[in-house]
Design a protein around this motif. Structure first.
Motif, short mmCIF file in Angstrom:
data_model
loop_
_atom_site.label_atom_id
_atom_site.label_comp_id
_atom_site.label_asym_id
_atom_site.label_seq_id
_atom_site.Cartn_x
_atom_site.Cartn_y
_atom_site.Cartn_z
N LYS A 49 -53.26 20.26 113.27
CA LYS A 49 -54.08 21.46 113.44
C LYS A 49 -53.25 22.64 113.94
O LYS A 49 -53.61 23.79 113.76
CB LYS A 49 -55.19 21.19 114.48
N PHE A 50 -52.18 22.33 114.68
CA PHE A 50 -51.41 23.40 115.32
C PHE A 50 -50.01 23.41 114.71
O PHE A 50 -49.09 22.76 115.21
CB PHE A 50 -51.37 23.18 116.83
N GLU A 51 -49.91 24.16 113.62
CA GLU A 51 -48.68 24.13 112.81
C GLU A 51 -47.45 24.62 113.58
O GLU A 51 -46.34 24.21 113.28
CB GLU A 51 -48.85 25.01 111.55
N ASP A 52 -47.66 25.52 114.54
CA ASP A 52 -46.51 26.14 115.19
C ASP A 52 -45.97 25.34 116.37
O ASP A 52 -45.01 25.73 117.01
CB ASP A 52 -46.88 27.55 115.68
N VAL A 53 -46.66 24.24 116.69
CA VAL A 53 -46.25 23.47 117.87
C VAL A 53 -45.80 22.08 117.44
O VAL A 53 -46.52 21.39 116.71
CB VAL A 53 -47.44 23.36 118.86
N ARG A 54 -44.61 21.70 117.83
CA ARG A 54 -44.13 20.34 117.54
C ARG A 54 -43.63 19.73 118.84
O ARG A 54 -42.71 20.25 119.46
CB ARG A 54 -43.02 20.35 116.49
N LEU A 55 -44.29 18.64 119.25
CA LEU A 55 -43.97 18.03 120.53
C LEU A 55 -42.89 16.98 120.39
O LEU A 55 -42.73 16.36 119.34
CB LEU A 55 -45.20 17.33 121.11
N TYR A 56 -42.20 16.78 121.49
CA TYR A 56 -41.33 15.61 121.60
C TYR A 56 -41.55 15.05 122.99
O TYR A 56 -41.45 15.78 124.00
CB TYR A 56 -39.86 15.99 121.40
N LEU A 57 -41.89 13.76 123.08
CA LEU A 57 -42.12 13.15 124.38
C LEU A 57 -40.87 12.36 124.76
O LEU A 57 -40.39 11.53 123.98
CB LEU A 57 -43.33 12.21 124.32
N VAL A 58 -40.35 12.67 125.94
CA VAL A 58 -39.11 12.01 126.40
C VAL A 58 -39.47 10.62 126.94
O VAL A 58 -40.31 10.49 127.84
CB VAL A 58 -38.43 12.85 127.50
N GLU B 67 -57.94 20.42 126.86
CA GLU B 67 -58.47 21.59 126.14
C GLU B 67 -58.58 21.35 124.64
O GLU B 67 -59.23 22.11 123.93
CB GLU B 67 -57.56 22.79 126.37
N GLY B 68 -57.88 20.33 124.15
CA GLY B 68 -57.89 20.06 122.71
C GLY B 68 -57.09 21.07 121.91
O GLY B 68 -57.28 21.25 120.71
N ARG B 69 -56.19 21.81 122.60
CA ARG B 69 -55.31 22.77 121.93
C ARG B 69 -54.08 22.97 122.82
O ARG B 69 -54.16 22.71 124.03
CB ARG B 69 -56.02 24.12 121.72
N PRO B 70 -52.99 23.47 122.24
CA PRO B 70 -51.82 23.71 123.10
C PRO B 70 -52.12 24.87 124.05
O PRO B 70 -52.37 25.97 123.58
CB PRO B 70 -50.71 24.11 122.11
N VAL B 71 -52.14 24.60 125.34
CA VAL B 71 -52.42 25.69 126.29
C VAL B 71 -51.17 26.53 126.47
O VAL B 71 -50.06 26.09 126.16
CB VAL B 71 -52.89 25.15 127.68
N ALA B 72 -51.36 27.77 126.95
CA ALA B 72 -50.20 28.66 127.17
C ALA B 72 -49.29 28.06 128.22
O ALA B 72 -49.76 27.48 129.20
CB ALA B 72 -50.69 30.02 127.63
N VAL B 73 -48.01 28.20 128.01
CA VAL B 73 -47.04 27.68 128.98
C VAL B 73 -47.03 28.59 130.20
O VAL B 73 -46.87 29.79 130.08
CB VAL B 73 -45.64 27.60 128.34
N GLU B 74 -47.25 28.01 131.35
CA GLU B 74 -47.21 28.79 132.59
C GLU B 74 -46.05 28.28 133.44
O GLU B 74 -45.55 27.18 133.22
CB GLU B 74 -48.53 28.64 133.36
N THR B 75 -45.68 29.09 134.41
CA THR B 75 -44.52 28.75 135.24
C THR B 75 -44.66 27.36 135.86
O THR B 75 -43.69 26.62 135.94
CB THR B 75 -44.35 29.81 136.36
N ARG B 76 -45.90 27.02 136.26
CA ARG B 76 -46.07 25.72 136.92
C ARG B 76 -45.79 24.53 136.00
O ARG B 76 -45.58 23.42 136.45
CB ARG B 76 -47.49 25.62 137.52
#
Ligand code: DCT
Ligand code: MG
Length: 500
Positions: free
Chosen positions: A28-37, A110-119
């Motif tokens: 659903k979110f074409e611009d986000v590609r995760l990698y889990l370490v 949230e069911g979507r990539p949330v904005a990256v915040e400093t925390r």
């Protein structure tokens, strides 16, 4: 930890079977590609979280490739994580978000990539940095200016001044790619609360390419860049820079005059075949004044003058200082204002009445009025860089010494007792106020990145008129700038932190 059961979705897009990959959920979110370490997370938990994310429409990569945009880790010892990441060293690492599991948890909720915040950021701490007086902790710097806080204090002026010369020459030569690259690089360096002392300091920064780093290396080594010095001493560059410094003269006209062999203002003014338009005539007439920076005290004096004029016309007038002075700059090339009325529709005709009043006061030296072409039914617009459709006027006003606290910012020996100043007034209807204020507050790079962030990360279109959500196919209303940042899922950035 997660209560969402992994329920197979009814419809899955079947893909040609890659080796080892049987079925994948729809992305659903074409611009986000995760990698889990996997380190610290463990194999089975990683598989579980991978499945969970994929079931929610996230793309999760099995390997740490250059396609990855978000690296998520449960490794709490940042230095060992960063050492491991640097060993894997994907080229794109500086552009990746390196995030704590909290970003993943928030996104799943949230069911979507949330904005990256400093925390959410995993800090790259001192032990992994090269030697030298480097900062104690380097947070991951976002590639978007709207996720950075940039004050007027620039700790890397030696680099950004050089980059700005390169931006100019690429602009003159109409070469877009490198022009944008140097704009972004300058903007990233402006946001740093510390000075870059060696190239190693930049290892974790986005938007710094090979060319950029080569220039920085020259400056670090020799105190100057030979490539930049060559441009600065080039006749064409100097001439185009001189000609475009005249109000009303853009790069196209400057180039045309240069090609005709003209090199100075006196040659232009003596050339009978050149017909200057009204704006250029005023540009030459007031050149000395309007090529001189406007001080904050002068901007505030002008605010008083305009404020008095608009309130004499209508008591429900709204006036806001915007542009560079709203961002806390001490000097600017002009003074920008938004002027409207609390009652919708009453702003129509406001600018012509202000212009009329300034004329009667005898302080209007030049006026280019452009009536509104704003039509809500024509939104959303995809022409991001285009000028907005609100009624506006570009003015040159006469400012008296006696009106400015501390006096005018003029040359020593100038005894006229007044100066000419460029002033822009823009007049949106009140329901567009927040968008117009955000758009006119700048900086230009901050605005560009806000729009790019909206488009790339949120599937939304932002301009000076509105914010449109392409997924929901609806406009998002806002009465304050904070509303707009919230719609975009961005932390609020104060105007004085937008000097990107
Ligand atoms: N702007 C815009 N659309 C344009 C031009 C400008 O939305 N076509 C916005 C971006 C910045 C703001 O208006 C003010 O523009 P400038 O006065 O050019 O920039 P500034 O940041 O105020 O810089 P300066 O201090 O030099 O005036
Ligand atoms: Mg300005």
């Amino acid at each position: 930890m997660f209560h969402t059961p992994i329920v197979p979705r009814a419809r899955k897009r079947s893909r040609p079977v890659d080796a080892g990959v049987s079925r994948r959920e729809e992305v659903k979110f074409e611009d986000v590609r995760l990698y889990l370490v996997e380190r610290k997370m463990g194999h089975s938990r990683r598989s579980f979280l991978t499945q969970l994310a994929r079931s929610k429409g996230f793309a999760v990569e099995d390997v740490l490739s250059n396609e990855v945009t978000h690296v998520v880790s449960e490794d709490s010892t940042a230095s060992s994580l960063w050492n491991w990441l640097k060993e894997c060293a994907p080229k794109n690492l500086p552009n990746m978000h390196v995030l704590d599991i909290s970003w993943f948890t928030d996104s799943m909720r949230e069911g979507r990539p949330v904005a990256v915040e400093t925390r959410h950021l995993i800090q790259d701490t001192l032990p992994t940095l090269p030697e030298g007086p480097t900062p104690t902790a380097v947070a991951t710097v976002s590639q978007y200016a709207c996720q950075r806080r940039t004050t007027t204090e620039n700790n890397n002026k030696i680099f950004t001044d050089a980059f700005e010369v390169l931006v100019e020459i690429y602009e003159f030569n109409e070469i877009e790619g490198p022009c944008l690259a140097f704009r972004r690089a300058a903007s990233v360096l402006k946001s740093l609360p510390w000075a870059v002392q060696c190239l190693g300091d930049t290892h974790n920064l986005p938007c710094l390419g090979e060319h950029t780093k080569a220039i920085m290396e020259e400056i670090l080594q020799y105190g100057r860049s030979f490539e930049v010095e060559k441009i600065l001493s080039d006749e064409r560059y100097q001439t185009l820079k001189l000609f475009t410094s005249v109000f009303g003269v853009g790069p196209k006209t400057a180039e045309k005059w240069y090609r005709r062999g003209l090199r100075s203002f006196s040659e232009i003014l003596a050339d009978r075949s050149i017909r200057l338009n009204r704006m250029q005539q005023s540009g030459f007439q007031h050149y000395g004044d309007i090529s001189r920076a406007v001080s904050k005290a002068e901007a505030l004096a002008l605010r008083n003058i305009i404020d008095e004029a608009v309130h004499a016309i209508t008591p429900d007038a709204v006036l806001a200082l915007t542009g560079g002075f709203r961002r806390g700059k001490e000097f600017g090339h002009d003074v920008d204002f938004i002027v409207t009325t609390t009652e919708m529709g009453k702003e129509e005709g406001l600018l012509p009445r202000i212009i009329d009043k300034l004329t009667k006061e005898g302080i209007l030296l030049y006026c280019d009025y452009q009536a509104s072409t704003f039509d809500i039914s024509k939104l959303p617009s995809r022409r991001f860089e285009a000028m907005d459709h609100f009624a506006k006027c570009f003015l040159i006003l006469r400012l008296e010494d006696s009106q400015v606290g501390g006096g005018l910012h003029i040359a020593e020996g100038d005894i006229r007792g007044w100066r000419a100043v460029r002033v822009d007034l823009v007049s949106p209807p009140m329901d567009r106020y927040a968008f117009a204020l955000l758009g006119w507050s700048g900086s230009r790079q901050f605005e560009r990145d806000l729009r790019r962030f909206a488009r790339m990360e949120r599937h939304m279109l932002l301009d000076n008129h509105a914010l449109y959500d392409k997924t929901k196919k609806e406009f998002l209303a806002a009465t304050t700038e904070k509303d707009i940042f919230a719609h975009l899922g961005l932390e609020y950035i104060e105007p004085w932190q937008r000097n990107a």
